[in-house]
Scaffold this active site. Structure first.
Site, mmCIF file in Angstrom:
data_model
loop_
_atom_site.group_PDB
_atom_site.id
_atom_site.type_symbol
_atom_site.label_atom_id
_atom_site.label_comp_id
_atom_site.label_asym_id
_atom_site.label_seq_id
_atom_site.Cartn_x
_atom_site.Cartn_y
_atom_site.Cartn_z
ATOM 1 N N LYS A 181 0.807 -1.175 -0.279
ATOM 2 C CA LYS A 181 -0.042 -0.037 -0.105
ATOM 3 C C LYS A 181 0.959 1.146 0.014
ATOM 4 O O LYS A 181 1.756 1.276 0.876
ATOM 5 C CB LYS A 181 -1.032 -0.053 1.242
ATOM 6 N N HIS B 132 -0.232 4.359 0.338
ATOM 7 C CA HIS B 132 -0.499 5.740 1.271
ATOM 8 C C HIS B 132 -1.078 5.027 2.569
ATOM 9 O O HIS B 132 -1.197 3.816 2.817
ATOM 10 C CB HIS B 132 -1.850 6.165 0.459
#
Length: 217
Positions: free
Chosen positions: A105, A107
């Site tokens: 991921k 963010h």
């Protein structure tokens, strides 16, 4: 303390089609007389029974101070969450737990790991079935990169089949890493169930498969 019963688990796994007897071609090319699909352990009863079993094994075998559990994506994620709850409910053990994403991921908290901080920790890995041990070695590499040490591995089913040597994949991994690799249900439990509840054809095929591919321990 609960008492996980392999025969009861086999019975409810069959009732929910998570376990089937018949003729199934495995990735290895072997024709197996049974097939276990952990993705179909999708009822509250099955997940609860499985989690109780994992929790019992951990309570007996793990160092319980600062216990950390890890579930490999994807099937290991609901397992590890349920096991953490079962440890707390059944044994008053407050374990930390985490899991990985298949893709990083970019963010928020970022990365591929979610949950407990693994750096410097000894971690127990919760998984469904180990066949060749390839996927488990990938998980162990992931944990190593996170600064964690694998304390042990628990799987739901030990097929007790020969791996790359005359030993099973579970034995090979345990020897390679010098860790306990444990299982809730084994091929022996399946054969015992079929001997009592199955047909004569099923028990002949199960025993023949064990004779051809199995490891006795």
């Amino acid at each position: 303390m609960t008492n996980f019963n392999p025969q009861h688990f086999i019975q409810i796994a069959l009732a929910n089609n998570a376990l089937k007897f018949g003729e199934f071609t495995l990735k290895s090319g072997r024709i197996s007389p049974y097939f276990f699909n952990a993705g179909l352990l999708s009822t509250g009863e099955l997940l609860s029974s499985l989690a109780d079993g994992y929790a019992d094994v951990l309570a007996k075998n793990a160092q319980l101070d600062d216990l950390v559990l890890f579930g490999a994506a994807y099937k290991g994620i609901p397992f590890v969450a349920a096991v953490a709850q079962a440890l707390w409910k059944n044994h008053n053990i407050n374990a930390n737990w985490g899991y990985n994403r298949k893709e990083a991921k970019d963010h928020g908290e970022g990365g591929v790991l979610v949950g407990a901080d693994l750096n410097g920790k000894s971690v127990w890995v919760i998984d469904d079935v180990m066949t060749a041990g390839t996927a488990m070695r990938e998980v162990i590499g992931l944990l190593d990169n996170a600064g964690a040490k694998v304390a042990g591995v628990i799987v739901a089913l030990d097929r007790k089949e020969k791996g790359q040597t005359e030993k099973s994949a579970i034995q090979e991994l345990g020897d390679e890493l010098n860790i306990p690799v444990l299982a809730l249900v084994s091929m022996d439990d399946l054969i015992a169930y079929v001997a009592k509840n199955g047909t004569s054809d099923e028990i002949v095929k199960m025993r023949a498969y064990r004779d051809q591919y199995g490891v006795m321990y």
